[in-house]
Design an enzyme around this catalytic site. Structure first.
Site, short mmCIF file in Angstrom:
data_model
loop_
_atom_site.label_atom_id
_atom_site.label_comp_id
_atom_site.label_asym_id
_atom_site.label_seq_id
_atom_site.Cartn_x
_atom_site.Cartn_y
_atom_site.Cartn_z
N ASP A 431 52.23 20.70 -72.31
CA ASP A 431 53.51 21.29 -71.94
C ASP A 431 53.51 21.59 -70.45
O ASP A 431 52.49 21.46 -69.76
CB ASP A 431 53.69 22.58 -72.76
N GLU A 434 55.84 18.90 -65.79
CA GLU A 434 56.76 18.21 -64.88
C GLU A 434 56.20 18.06 -63.45
O GLU A 434 56.66 17.14 -62.77
CB GLU A 434 58.11 18.94 -64.82
N ASP A 554 63.44 22.75 -74.63
CA ASP A 554 63.90 24.10 -74.92
C ASP A 554 65.40 24.14 -75.18
O ASP A 554 66.19 24.51 -74.31
CB ASP A 554 63.53 25.02 -73.77
#
Length: 866
Positions: A431, A434, A554
């Site tokens: 997670d 990015e 999300d």
């Protein structure tokens, strides 16, 4: 879990407050809306052509004074054209001196194809010179021009490339993302920004991944195009054009001739990489929550699913299990390692699995051994002055692995090995890759080691944004893509940060998550040789499907997010990442009983099916309301019965790239009414799911293409007429139909995928208007790479079912014991391979159910019905 946590409370307000600054900057630097007229740039002139066996090359020279619209015009370019395959054309426009950044083959190895002569290709390339705009080219398939830059000047500058192609009126365009949106892109007003960003799933904004592939439906045929470039970019649909506005690199295009949607995806994934093979258990139902307080609470959740008779395949835990949110650690009080080991053993004993989360950010503190070892091996991203870039994530000030550094993969593998040796979990969830950071720039530089800053969103008043350094064009490029932050470096690694190969983050930002995926995948296939890894990644790029699966990040507990989740699954089918799903019941916000019931009725048919919710919101495990539990039991019962069918379709993904979750459009491109249908989904080509997506509804208008469609539950038939049919849909019911002409393999559902696989096989034979049907079954061990496998073919006509062996030697232990012949009546006797059987035959609602068979699926058989 993402920067969801960051933005779940105050950061949405922060983002909203930044909007005026963002809008002002974009208006000044870039033009707030797509241009309506070409920029007055001279374009380029093509020189002499040099032919090759499978294409040609030529030089392009700037045709007039530089226009310097957003940078320095590059005067000499090289055009390479190659016919890679009969249906794939490579068109690469690059700077003649080779100074512009290009994605290294080591990061994304592309298939070059065997090369074909121009005359053997289904695609044609022609180039022209226009007096006003200079060089332009057309790509054609037969008489149809599918990409046409003629009349639009090529702009090629050091930090800005612009290529524009004409589109037909009201074009049907799909793909380009990642961006939560309706499936069909608005051809008159769409800007898709590719800049990986750790944010909530805000409608039509850029989020976690970057995929430039698009498909167009024209005259019932599909074609596609992919730009192989890692820079930030806007892809703009407006004024009858598609326009690429790219912050650097080269114009490295691939065109795909289709002509079907599945053909385009096949051709694209052949280029960037076929989807990875998954373990069978990944197709089960998963549960997670950010905010579990202890391992004991997770134990209770596992037990509660069992008590509610809801199948739970995988128990996930978010960052709660970590000691102070440090990677590769366990909270000694609430999630002690010994208790986590007990939980894992308990799950494995019951045929269940465990997956835990890992973030790439590493606490900047020499007392943290993970950092100390990485620092010693020089594996972290640097500032321009050579010091370590220090951002902020959950544990405090953090550094970030540099996947280009020579020692990073071995260091990462070493840390993962220590972690797995303590707790051999079944899969990995990567997670925040990015990569996400809570501050702008190297905010930890100069701070005392071990100091823990407050989370920025807890500060009151909020600190002002730093002054934009517009003289530094890596920080503030002249063209401002529509990234929804004040500057590109916000909430991520700064664009001036340096990698070990000397490349600035500006050029490779969008590759970070993909490269972490590769390093993680490489570790797992070496740590567990011959075992298929399961990795779920938030950030993705072209080719990531060969390494990881994906969830859509999300989202929120809203009816709109439920709807958009279907479109997002379709998008990732195009992107070559078929194992995809959304957080069921919504991540942010308090879901409602009705919304959660309707969401599990959709989520049970996502390829990746997981409920997940955020910290500080009400728990939403699907057993918490009886209506939701019953909706889950019913929908998951269908899913688990269909596991052989899901797995067969996933193998088609592995072999051909084809998505598991598909829009009706992919099967019925000649039907105009389905071009924007993202409210229903097909699983493969045979199972149609028509969910309720509107609050308070107890019926649903479902579109049925021409043909026969059989109700999964009661076998009643709908004769499709390319129109909507109103279906009853009480809260605990989701409408599922089997397409006439198809044969669907099933097994009796159990509480785990392993137990389901032990049950006998059934076939649903759905006769079409001509009384015929066909289908396939793929079987292997569901775990290893070198497994034997078997493809079994089924065909039905004239009240006779043929079972054939397409290929493979895998031994199928379970027999075929049941047949459901939809739309077939008048049967009293069943003959298997010329011998009367003792099968039980029962007529049900215009169909026939046959039980008591024992047919070997490893051999050819003919079953006749008299």
């Amino acid at each position: 879990m993402a920067m969801r946590k960051l933005l779940c409370l105050c950061a949405v307000a922060l983002w909203t407050g930044a909007q005026p600054a963002i809008a002002a900057r974009q208006a000044v630097l870039s033009g707030a809306v797509p241009r309506t007229q070409p920029v007055a740039c001279p374009g380029y002139t093509a020189g002499n052509v040099s032919q090759t066996s499978d294409g040609f090359t030529t030089e392009l020279t700037l045709a007039g004074p530089p226009c310097a619209v957003y940078g320095m015009d590059i005067k000499r370019l090289k055009l390479d054209v190659r016919f890679d395959t009969k249906n794939r054309l490579h068109v690469h426009i690059k700077d003649a001196d080779g100074q512009q950044f290009q994605i290294p083959d080591s990061v994304i190895p592309l298939d070059s194809g065997h090369g074909v002569r121009n005359a053997s290709s289904n695609l044609r390339f022609d180039h022209f010179h226009d007096g006003l705009s200079g060089f332009g080219f057309r790509v054609s398939r037969g008489d149809q021009v599918i990409f046409n830059t003629v009349g639009h000047p090529l702009i090629f500058e050091d930090q800005y490339i612009e290529i524009t192609s004409s589109l037909p009126a009201d074009a049907n365009i799909y793909g380009m993302g990642e961006s939560p949106d309706f499936f069909r892109r608005n051809p008159a007003n769409t800007i898709k920004t590719l800049w990986n960003r750790g944010s909530p799933d805000l409608f039509q904004q850029n989020v976690y991944g970057s995929h430039s592939i698009y498909m167009e439906l024209r005259d019932s045929l599909f074609h596609g195009a992919y730009l192989h470039n890692s820079h930030g970019m806007d892809i703009v649909l407006a004024n009858g054009t598609i326009q690429y506005r790219v912050l650097g690199g080269t114009a490295d295009f691939y065109f795909f001739g289709g002509p079907s949607a599945l053909d385009v995806i096949d051709q694209y994934t052949e280029l960037v990489g076929r989807p990875s093979r998954i373990p069978y258990w990944a197709l089960g139902f998963h549960n997670c929550r950010y905010g579990y307080k202890s391992v004991y609470e997770v134990n209770d959740v596992i037990a509660n699913y069992s008590k509610a008779n809801i199948p739970l395949e995988v128990a996930w835990t978010d960052i709660d299990y970590m000691d102070r949110t440090l990677d590769f650690t366990f909270d000694p009080v609430n999630f002690p390692l010994a208790e986590m080991q007990k939980q894992l053993a308990y799950l494995h004993k019951r045929g269940q699995k465990m997956v835990l989360i890992t973030d790439p950010a590493i606490l900047y503190n020499s007392s943290y051994e993970v950092y100390a070892r990485g620092h010693e091996q020089d594996v972290f991203i640097k500032n321009p002055d050579g010091s370590e870039f220090i951002g902020q994530v959950w544990p405090g000030y953090t550094v970030f692995p540099d996947w280009f550094a020579p020692n990073t993969s071995s260091w990462w593998s070493g840390e993962l090995k220590r972690y797995f040796d303590q707790l051999p979990i079944d899969g990995m969830w990567i997670d925040m890759n990015e990569a996400a950071s809570f501050c702008t720039g190297s905010c930890g530089t100069g701070k005392p080691a071990g100091s823990i800053p407050p989370y920025p969103w807890t500060l009151d008043p909020q600190p002002p944004h730093r002054i934009l350094d517009s003289k530094n064009t890596l920080l503030v490029p002249p063209y401002a893509i529509h990234n929804q932050e004040v500057e590109l470096s916000d909430l991520t690694i700064e664009t001036t940060a340096r990698h070990a190969n000397g490349v600035s983050e500006y050029h490779v930002h969008n590759l970070y998550g993909h490269m972490e995926s590769k390093a993680t995948h490489d570790f797992l296939v070496n740590y567990r040789p011959n075992q298929r890894p399961f990795i779920l990644s938030r950030s993705t790029f072209a080719g990531s499907g060969a390494l990881v699966s994906h969830w859509t990040g999300d989202n929120s507990a809203t009816w709109k997010d439920l709807h958009i989740s279907i479109a997002s699954a379709f998008d990732f089918g195009i992107f070559g990442i078929p194992m995809v799903g959304a957080d069921i019941c919504g991540f942010f916000g308090n879901t409602t009983e009705e919304l959660c019931a309707r969401w599990i009725e959709v989520g049970a048919f996502y390829p990746f099916s997981r409920v997940h919710s955020a910290l500080n919101y009400a728990p939403q495990e699907i057993y918490r309301w009886e209506t939701v539990a019953e909706a889950g039991r019913r929908a998951l019962s269908v899913r688990y019965a269909l596991l052989p069918y899901f797995y067969t379709n996933y193998q088609r993904s592995v072999e051909n790239g084809w998505p598991v979750a598909r829009p009706l459009l992919f099967e019925f491109p000649h039907v105009p009414a389905v071009v924007d249908n993202d409210r229903q989904l097909l699983v493969g080509d045979s199972i149609l799911v028509s969910p309720v997506l509107v609050e308070g509804a107890t019926s649903v208008g479902a579109f049925f293409p021409a043909g026969l469609w059989y109700d999964w539950y009661d076998y009643s038939v709908i004769k499709g007429t390319n129109d909507n049919v109103i279906l009853s849909a009480p809260l605990e019911h989701v409408n599922v139909h089997v397409r006439g002409g198809k044969i669907v393999p099933t097994q009796e559902p159990a509480m785990t995928t392993a137990d389901s696989r032990k049950n006998d096989f059934s076939l649903i034979v759905a006769a079409d208007e001509h009384g015929a049907a066909a289908g396939e079954l793929y079987v292997d061990d569901g775990e290893t790479f070198d497994t034997a496998a078997r493809w079994v073919q089924f065909s039905y006509a004239d009240k006779s079912l043929s079972i054939g062996q397409r290929s493979g030697k895998f031994k199928i232990s379970q027999p075929l014991s049941k047949l459901v012949l939809l739309g077939v009546t008048g049967i009293s006797n069943v003959v298997v391979n010329n011998s009367n059987s003792n099968a039980n035959v029962k007529a049900v609602n215009g169909s026939t159910v046959i039980t008591g068979l024992s047919v070997d699926l490893n051999a050819k058989s003919i079953i006749k019905f008299n």
